[in-house]
Design a protein around this motif. Structure first.
Motif, PDB file in Angstrom:
ATOM      1  N   MET A 270       0.813  -1.218   0.000  1.00 33.03           N
ATOM      2  CA  MET A 270       0.000   0.000   0.000  1.00 33.03           C
ATOM      3  C   MET A 270       0.846   1.267   0.000  1.00 33.03           C
ATOM      4  N   GLY A 271       2.102   1.169   0.411  1.00 33.93           N
ATOM      5  CA  GLY A 271       2.958   2.348   0.400  1.00 33.93           C
ATOM      6  C   GLY A 271       3.053   2.961  -0.984  1.00 33.93           C
ATOM      7  N   TRP A 272       3.116   2.104  -2.009  1.00 33.79           N
ATOM      8  CA  TRP A 272       3.182   2.608  -3.384  1.00 33.79           C
ATOM      9  C   TRP A 272       1.933   3.410  -3.715  1.00 33.79           C
ATOM     10  N   VAL A 273       0.774   2.976  -3.229  1.00 29.08           N
ATOM     11  CA  VAL A 273      -0.475   3.689  -3.505  1.00 29.08           C
ATOM     12  C   VAL A 273      -0.426   5.087  -2.896  1.00 29.08           C
ATOM     13  N   VAL A 274       0.017   5.192  -1.659  1.00 31.14           N
ATOM     14  CA  VAL A 274       0.100   6.503  -1.008  1.00 31.14           C
ATOM     15  C   VAL A 274       1.154   7.373  -1.690  1.00 31.14           C
TER      16      VAL A 274
ATOM     17  N   ARG B 183       1.682  11.731   7.427  1.00 31.57           N
ATOM     18  CA  ARG B 183       2.475  11.146   8.507  1.00 31.57           C
ATOM     19  C   ARG B 183       2.930   9.737   8.155  1.00 31.57           C
ATOM     20  N   TYR B 184       2.039   8.968   7.575  1.00 30.36           N
ATOM     21  CA  TYR B 184       2.338   7.601   7.164  1.00 30.36           C
ATOM     22  C   TYR B 184       3.443   7.579   6.107  1.00 30.36           C
ATOM     23  N   LEU B 185       3.361   8.484   5.138  1.00 30.75           N
ATOM     24  CA  LEU B 185       4.363   8.532   4.081  1.00 30.75           C
ATOM     25  C   LEU B 185       5.746   8.850   4.652  1.00 30.75           C
ATOM     26  N   LYS B 186       5.806   9.762   5.597  1.00 31.46           N
ATOM     27  CA  LYS B 186       7.088  10.074   6.240  1.00 31.46           C
ATOM     28  C   LYS B 186       7.642   8.855   6.970  1.00 31.46           C
ATOM     29  N   ALA B 187       6.758   8.098   7.603  1.00 35.93           N
ATOM     30  CA  ALA B 187       7.199   6.921   8.361  1.00 35.93           C
ATOM     31  C   ALA B 187       7.793   5.857   7.446  1.00 35.93           C
ATOM     32  N   ILE B 188       7.152   5.604   6.305  1.00 33.56           N
ATOM     33  CA  ILE B 188       7.691   4.559   5.429  1.00 33.56           C
ATOM     34  C   ILE B 188       8.945   5.035   4.703  1.00 33.56           C
ATOM     35  N   HIS B 189       9.009   6.329   4.397  1.00 35.07           N
ATOM     36  CA  HIS B 189      10.211   6.855   3.740  1.00 35.07           C
ATOM     37  C   HIS B 189      11.411   6.864   4.684  1.00 35.07           C
TER      38      HIS B 189
END
Length: 281
Positions: free
Chosen positions: A233-237, A254-260
């Motif tokens: 799902m990270g790719w979707v965001v 916030r989620y995008l920063k966490a996975i990056h």
């Protein structure tokens, strides 16, 4: 005498044990893929044994190395990310083969059809087998090569959400993304004016609102722990962010920063860039 390894379908020949070592004792060459051992009679302390080990390592790397068929800026990015999360070593356990898109259609090149009739990325080659479908490849990799703690147990309360989000990425999430892509490219009439544009807009708004509502209540999509569903799902965001539409959604930001911030994600981005620059992994 020999035995067939069920995971690879290859004949692995046994070597009689050394009289100076206990029967069945084996030693692993440093770079050999996990699960493969060579008999102690082959690996010893002398230079000839070191050479033998090096030859064995080169052989196993060639035969057993996994290959990701990659298109730049495609969903195959997340397969490289998964490999890094699983602790697989680039250049030893896997390689990345990058293909250039057709400059006119921006689709996968015809060369990929020699690998699979669907000619889409990602593809995974494992020995003489080529797999497609991101979700299937994810499950295959984690079943064959270990899940590195990225998969909750089926008895875990997070497991139902995990399995849903793992497949949501290529199911419900992908339809509005593709519809929006088609209408923006003018394939259904003037961009933003066709009936397809209205359908895509509605679907995208529903998708964004749903993801945001879940991330308002938890750190990751399946709960408080990072899982393979977040790789899917990270790719979707990231795609939502690429389109410049993440602004109204603080939880997704916030989620995008966490996975990056994850080291494996950062390594995967470097691997993809290196492969694209070199033309192949």
């Amino acid at each position: 005498m020999g035995r067939t390894d069920p995971a690879q379908g290859l004949l692995l020949h046994s070597v009689p044990p050394s009289p100076t070592r206990a029967s069945g004792e084996h030693r692993r060459c440093g770079g050999a893929r996990p699960g493969f051992r060579i008999p102690a009679t082959v690996v010893g302390g002398d230079s000839a044994s070191v050479v033998a080990c090096a030859v064995f390592e080169a052989f196993t790397r060639k035969i057993f190395m996994l290959t990701i068929m990659h298109l730049a800026h495609s969903r195959s990015d997340r397969l490289i990310w998964l490999f890094e999360e699983l602790g697989l070593e680039f250049g030893r356990d896997y390689e990345v083969q990058t293909f250039e898109r057709n400059p006119e259609t921006q689709r996968a090149p015809t060369e990929m059809k020699a690998l699979h009739p669907f000619a889409k990325a990602p593809m995974l080659r494992d020995g003489d087998r080529v797999l497609i479908e991101s979700g299937a490849i994810f499950e295959y990799m984690m079943a064959r090569h270990g899940d590195a703690g990225l998969v909750p147990k089926s008895s875990d309360p997070d497991w139902p959400d995990y399995i849903q989000w793992l497949h949501f990425a290529e199911g419900s999430a992908m339809l509005p993304i593709l519809l929006d892509h088609f209408q923006a490219a003018g394939l259904a009439g003037p961009p933003g004016e066709s009936p397809l544009a209205a359908m895509a807009k509605s679907g995208m708004e529903q998708l964004f609102a749903y993801i945001e509502s879940v991330l308002c209540e938890r750190t990751f999509l399946a709960g408080e722990r990072f899982t393979a569903a977040d790789v899917m799902m990270g790719w979707v965001v990231e795609m939502i962010d690429f389109k410049g539409e993440l602004g109204p959604y603080p939880s997704m930001q916030r989620y995008l920063k966490a996975i990056h911030a994850r080291p494996a994600h950062q390594r995967a981005q470097r691997r993809a860039a290196q492969s694209a620059a070199a033309g192949t992994g």
